[in-house]
Design a protein around this motif. Structure first.
Motif, PDB file in Angstrom:
ATOM      1  N   ALA A 124       0.815  -1.215   0.000  1.00 33.02           N
ATOM      2  CA  ALA A 124       0.000   0.000   0.000  1.00 33.02           C
ATOM      3  C   ALA A 124       0.845   1.259   0.000  1.00 33.02           C
ATOM      4  O   ALA A 124       0.348   2.352  -0.280  1.00 33.02           O
ATOM      5  CB  ALA A 124      -0.935   0.009   1.213  1.00 33.02           C
ATOM      6  N   THR A 125       2.156   1.132   0.290  1.00 25.41           N
ATOM      7  CA  THR A 125       2.985   2.324   0.383  1.00 25.41           C
ATOM      8  C   THR A 125       3.154   3.017  -0.962  1.00 25.41           C
ATOM      9  O   THR A 125       3.261   4.242  -1.015  1.00 25.41           O
ATOM     10  CB  THR A 125       4.376   1.981   0.957  1.00 25.41           C
ATOM     11  OG1 THR A 125       5.062   1.089   0.070  1.00 25.41           O
ATOM     12  CG2 THR A 125       4.262   1.333   2.310  1.00 25.41           C
ATOM     13  N   GLU A 126       3.195   2.267  -2.046  1.00 22.54           N
ATOM     14  CA  GLU A 126       3.329   2.888  -3.368  1.00 22.54           C
ATOM     15  C   GLU A 126       2.130   3.784  -3.645  1.00 22.54           C
ATOM     16  O   GLU A 126       2.272   4.883  -4.198  1.00 22.54           O
ATOM     17  CB  GLU A 126       3.461   1.824  -4.450  1.00 22.54           C
ATOM     18  CG  GLU A 126       3.710   2.407  -5.827  1.00 22.54           C
ATOM     19  CD  GLU A 126       3.888   1.343  -6.893  1.00 22.54           C
ATOM     20  OE1 GLU A 126       4.401   1.683  -7.973  1.00 22.54           O
ATOM     21  OE2 GLU A 126       3.516   0.173  -6.663  1.00 22.54           O
ATOM     22  N   LEU A 127       0.947   3.339  -3.239  1.00 22.36           N
ATOM     23  CA  LEU A 127      -0.259   4.142  -3.424  1.00 22.36           C
ATOM     24  C   LEU A 127      -0.189   5.409  -2.573  1.00 22.36           C
ATOM     25  O   LEU A 127      -0.580   6.488  -3.013  1.00 22.36           O
ATOM     26  CB  LEU A 127      -1.495   3.329  -3.055  1.00 22.36           C
ATOM     27  CG  LEU A 127      -1.715   2.042  -3.849  1.00 22.36           C
ATOM     28  CD1 LEU A 127      -2.899   1.260  -3.272  1.00 22.36           C
ATOM     29  CD2 LEU A 127      -1.944   2.350  -5.322  1.00 22.36           C
ATOM     30  N   PRO A 145      10.977   4.367  -0.227  1.00 23.76           N
ATOM     31  CA  PRO A 145      12.129   5.248  -0.423  1.00 23.76           C
ATOM     32  C   PRO A 145      11.984   6.489   0.458  1.00 23.76           C
ATOM     33  O   PRO A 145      10.886   6.782   0.947  1.00 23.76           O
ATOM     34  CB  PRO A 145      12.056   5.608  -1.905  1.00 23.76           C
ATOM     35  CG  PRO A 145      11.135   4.608  -2.518  1.00 23.76           C
ATOM     36  CD  PRO A 145      10.183   4.199  -1.456  1.00 23.76           C
ATOM     37  N   PRO A 146      13.059   7.250   0.672  1.00 20.48           N
ATOM     38  CA  PRO A 146      12.970   8.470   1.483  1.00 20.48           C
ATOM     39  C   PRO A 146      11.890   9.412   0.970  1.00 20.48           C
ATOM     40  O   PRO A 146      11.726   9.605  -0.232  1.00 20.48           O
ATOM     41  CB  PRO A 146      14.370   9.094   1.335  1.00 20.48           C
ATOM     42  CG  PRO A 146      15.264   7.933   1.023  1.00 20.48           C
ATOM     43  CD  PRO A 146      14.438   6.997   0.187  1.00 20.48           C
ATOM     44  N   VAL A 189      12.097  -4.845  -4.907  1.00 21.74           N
ATOM     45  CA  VAL A 189      13.115  -4.073  -5.622  1.00 21.74           C
ATOM     46  C   VAL A 189      14.408  -4.009  -4.814  1.00 21.74           C
ATOM     47  O   VAL A 189      15.514  -4.165  -5.342  1.00 21.74           O
ATOM     48  CB  VAL A 189      12.590  -2.657  -5.934  1.00 21.74           C
ATOM     49  CG1 VAL A 189      13.709  -1.759  -6.443  1.00 21.74           C
ATOM     50  CG2 VAL A 189      11.460  -2.722  -6.960  1.00 21.74           C
ATOM     51  N   GLU A 190      14.288  -3.790  -3.498  1.00 23.83           N
ATOM     52  CA  GLU A 190      15.473  -3.700  -2.649  1.00 23.83           C
ATOM     53  C   GLU A 190      16.188  -5.042  -2.536  1.00 23.83           C
ATOM     54  O   GLU A 190      17.426  -5.102  -2.521  1.00 23.83           O
ATOM     55  CB  GLU A 190      15.080  -3.191  -1.264  1.00 23.83           C
ATOM     56  CG  GLU A 190      14.793  -1.706  -1.218  1.00 23.83           C
ATOM     57  CD  GLU A 190      16.042  -0.891  -1.503  1.00 23.83           C
ATOM     58  OE1 GLU A 190      16.889  -0.777  -0.592  1.00 23.83           O
ATOM     59  OE2 GLU A 190      16.175  -0.371  -2.633  1.00 23.83           O
TER      60      GLU A 190
END
Length: 321
Positions: A124-127, A145-146, A189-190
């Motif tokens: 949900a963080t991408e949203l 990401p920061p 990705v990380e």
């Protein structure tokens, strides 16, 4: 019999006003006194009356959790960790999933429940990053990401992936193949980045990763496409389970002909056949730090970023090539 603030004050050897300040998270209490009062609360079983506190402070002592799905083991573990961390701080937890109506609707549902802030979890963080953050809702994002707009708590995914890849290389394998997670996942990705960096640092060939969707079925399909790979780093333990079955179906013994390392160290990882070498993600620490960061934001703290380290757990699924 209900325990009162006066009872707590008597036990802690302070005034009732000091107890009230601790209950209302006032900064005007020194740490030693606060610890003594909180210890007295715990000893006596004192519980705040949420409605009364809300009237006094404008805060409900309720936080939200925004999640895309609870079907994955990682998200379920994080739900448990955040719930326990919130309870330890005497906060209630409201959980909403991001459905077809999107992240804005999820935030609106949390507002309707009067939460003081929210933790946004994993996929949900991408949203959340793509949406303007709600001005009236403190946010802590797990795995991102920061971003100066909110606090971030994340696992050191890349460091764990580097450790897994270096472990496999140290066993004599020429290179390490990768079953990656979904392209839109920060964690995936990380982990892919850490795997790639470890191979490049060692001067080894970097095979094209094969992507799955975190499920064991996708791990089975991905591993079946790896041909004669002798070492495989899989981006989570569920996909690693599917990979183990794919290698077994192909008559490729693990660890005799192919070594496998997963990521997460889920509860059943040690019960796989063979027991799975994996990177342990500390879900309890991640949940506790996310809640602590959110409470700090609610109390007026500035956004911050934290990273939780991982640990390589070596079991029977990896062995010398």
């Amino acid at each position: 019999m209900r325990v009162s603030m006066a009872d707590v004050a008597e036990r802690a050897g302070v005034s009732a006003q000091t107890v009230s300040r601790v209950v209302n998270a006032s900064p005007r209490v020194d740490p030693a006194t606060r610890a003594r009062v909180e210890s007295a609360m715990a000893d006596l079983g004192y519980r705040m009356h949420r409605a009364a506190r809300a009237l006094r402070t404008g805060q409900t002592s309720t936080i939200g959790l925004v999640v895309s799905t609870l079907a994955s083991v990682g998200n379920s573990r994080m739900l448990q960790a955040i719930s326990e961390a919130a309870s330890a701080r005497d906060y209630a937890l409201a959980v909403v999933t991001v459905g077809d109506r999107g992240i804005h609707d999820a935030f609106a549902r949390l507002r309707s429940q009067g939460v003081d802030g929210a933790v946004v979890l994993n996929e949900a963080t991408e949203l959340a990053r793509d949406a303007p953050p709600p001005a009236d809702l403190h946010l802590v994002v797990v795995d991102s990401p920061p971003d100066p707009r909110f606090s971030i708590v994340q696992t050191d995914h890349a460091g764990g992936a580097r450790a897994a890849t270096a472990h496999l290389l140290s066993l004599g394998h020429d290179t390490v193949h990768h079953v990656a997670g979904p392209a839109g996942s920060f964690a995936a990705v990380e982990r892919e980045r850490g795997w790639r960096e470890a191979l490049l640092d060692a001067g080894r060939a970097v095979p094209e990763p094969v992507r799955g969707d975190w499920t064991s079925a996708s791990g089975h399909s991905a591993a079946a496409a790896l041909g004669e790979a002798t070492a495989v780093f899989v981006a989570n333990d569920q996909m690693a389970l599917g990979a183990l079955r794919a290698f077994s179906d192909a008559g490729r013994e693990v660890p005799g002909r192919v070594a496998v390392v997963g990521f997460d160290d889920i509860v059943d990882a040690a019960e796989y056949r063979p027991p799975l070498t994996t990177v342990r993600q500390d879900f309890d620490a991640l949940g506790a730090r996310a809640v602590a960061s959110l409470v700090a934001a609610i109390e007026g703290g500035a956004p911050a970023a934290e990273s939780v380290p991982t640990t390589l757990v070596v079991r029977a699924s990896s062995a010398p090539g």
